[in-house]
Design a protein around this motif. Sequence first.
Motif, PDB file in Angstrom:
ATOM      1  N   ARG A 110      40.321  55.038  32.543  1.00  0.00           N
ATOM      2  CA  ARG A 110      40.978  53.768  32.875  1.00  0.00           C
ATOM      3  C   ARG A 110      40.025  52.596  32.631  1.00  0.00           C
ATOM      4  O   ARG A 110      38.819  52.721  32.773  1.00  0.00           O
ATOM      5  N   HIS A 111      40.620  51.453  32.296  1.00  0.00           N
ATOM      6  CA  HIS A 111      39.827  50.225  32.172  1.00  0.00           C
ATOM      7  C   HIS A 111      40.357  49.202  33.174  1.00  0.00           C
ATOM      8  O   HIS A 111      41.564  48.911  33.202  1.00  0.00           O
ATOM      9  N   PHE A 112      39.461  48.689  33.997  1.00  0.00           N
ATOM     10  CA  PHE A 112      39.824  47.709  35.019  1.00  0.00           C
ATOM     11  C   PHE A 112      39.488  46.306  34.531  1.00  0.00           C
ATOM     12  O   PHE A 112      38.394  46.054  34.021  1.00  0.00           O
ATOM     13  N   ILE A 113      40.441  45.396  34.696  1.00  0.00           N
ATOM     14  CA  ILE A 113      40.217  43.972  34.455  1.00  0.00           C
ATOM     15  C   ILE A 113      40.285  43.288  35.813  1.00  0.00           C
ATOM     16  O   ILE A 113      41.336  43.275  36.453  1.00  0.00           O
ATOM     17  N   ILE A 114      39.158  42.768  36.259  1.00  0.00           N
ATOM     18  CA  ILE A 114      39.040  42.233  37.612  1.00  0.00           C
ATOM     19  C   ILE A 114      39.090  40.711  37.568  1.00  0.00           C
ATOM     20  O   ILE A 114      38.246  40.072  36.924  1.00  0.00           O
ATOM     21  N   TYR A 115      40.089  40.146  38.250  1.00  0.00           N
ATOM     22  CA  TYR A 115      40.189  38.695  38.382  1.00  0.00           C
ATOM     23  C   TYR A 115      39.717  38.306  39.786  1.00  0.00           C
ATOM     24  O   TYR A 115      40.281  38.761  40.785  1.00  0.00           O
ATOM     25  N   VAL A 116      38.689  37.466  39.829  1.00  0.00           N
ATOM     26  CA  VAL A 116      38.086  37.063  41.099  1.00  0.00           C
ATOM     27  C   VAL A 116      38.251  35.564  41.285  1.00  0.00           C
ATOM     28  O   VAL A 116      37.951  34.781  40.380  1.00  0.00           O
ATOM     29  N   SER A 228      39.622  38.108  46.137  1.00  0.00           N
ATOM     30  CA  SER A 228      38.658  37.057  46.436  1.00  0.00           C
ATOM     31  C   SER A 228      37.251  37.643  46.238  1.00  0.00           C
ATOM     32  O   SER A 228      37.060  38.862  46.142  1.00  0.00           O
ATOM     33  N   GLU A 229      36.281  36.765  46.184  1.00  0.00           N
ATOM     34  CA  GLU A 229      34.903  37.153  45.844  1.00  0.00           C
ATOM     35  C   GLU A 229      34.346  38.231  46.756  1.00  0.00           C
ATOM     36  O   GLU A 229      33.587  39.099  46.325  1.00  0.00           O
ATOM     37  N   ASN A 230      34.725  38.193  48.040  1.00  0.00           N
ATOM     38  CA  ASN A 230      34.094  39.100  49.000  1.00  0.00           C
ATOM     39  C   ASN A 230      34.483  40.565  48.797  1.00  0.00           C
ATOM     40  O   ASN A 230      33.858  41.454  49.377  1.00  0.00           O
ATOM     41  N   ILE A 249      34.854  41.681  34.395  1.00  0.00           N
ATOM     42  CA  ILE A 249      35.080  40.742  35.501  1.00  0.00           C
ATOM     43  C   ILE A 249      35.347  39.344  34.947  1.00  0.00           C
ATOM     44  O   ILE A 249      34.619  38.873  34.063  1.00  0.00           O
ATOM     45  N   HIS A 250      36.374  38.694  35.474  1.00  0.00           N
ATOM     46  CA  HIS A 250      36.692  37.318  35.100  1.00  0.00           C
ATOM     47  C   HIS A 250      36.741  36.484  36.377  1.00  0.00           C
ATOM     48  O   HIS A 250      37.515  36.792  37.290  1.00  0.00           O
ATOM     49  N   HIS A 251      35.939  35.448  36.447  1.00  0.00           N
ATOM     50  CA  HIS A 251      35.943  34.545  37.599  1.00  0.00           C
ATOM     51  C   HIS A 251      36.909  33.405  37.321  1.00  0.00           C
ATOM     52  O   HIS A 251      36.782  32.696  36.314  1.00  0.00           O
TER      53      HIS A 251
END
Length: 258
Positions: A110-116, A228-230, A249-251
């Motif tokens: 799996r590939h995770f795309i993380i929006y923070v 959220s960031e935490n 990771i995308h902020h």
Amino acid sequence: MSKTKEKIEYICYSSLKSRGWTDKLISNLLPPPKLVRNPHYKSAPEMKLWDKKVVEEAEKQPEFSERKKKKEVNTQKRYEREQKKINEMASNIKVENPADNYQSARKIKRHFIIYVGGTNTGKTYNSLQALKKARTGVYLAPLRLLAMEVQDKFLSEDILCDMITGEEENLIPGAKIISSTVEMLDTEKSYEVAVIDECQMIADRDRGGSWTRAILGVTAETVYLCMSENALEICKKLISLCDGDTYEIHHCERKVPL
């Protein structure tokens, strides 16, 4: 020549809540809402809608401003409590690998795309754009209301979408997309895209295990995590338990005032 009638833009009850409105403020500062029947979910109660311009004018009043400041203080305190819980959870993850309980997910990479980011920074919006294009997919929400709203949005764009919660189901013939509460995830079912919303809820004492289960066990080629960031560090640690899975990771930053 007659003037073109200006189109009124409306805000629903859940959107008011996300902007910091309480039931008391709504009662004190806003006129009665317009009631609209949901065309895709006829058994649901009528939707309450308010004129956006009227809402924006009301938000300039001192009573709302004071409430907003108080909410920001409470949000910061809640963030600090959540961060403490998450740090404790991260430090207490045992050698036994809980990811091994989800063999269907372990059989794929799996590939995770993380929006923070914070509220209204486009995390969920960007993820849903990808879900709309998927052959099969699932959206996992923290609330029944959000699961219903996503189904309504997809159906309004002619995208067939089921809605499944612990309380009810609204199944659409031919639907390949599911909008559900996170607890209702079927870890044995395969998807092209999964979206897991509000991942900072992993710190919740009563419901956090459902987000852990979803991150470790959802069987999807691409998984979008909105948080959220935490929550970032513990989610990265959970992904690291899943041999072969990758992430980026995308902020996200807010483009307009909250």
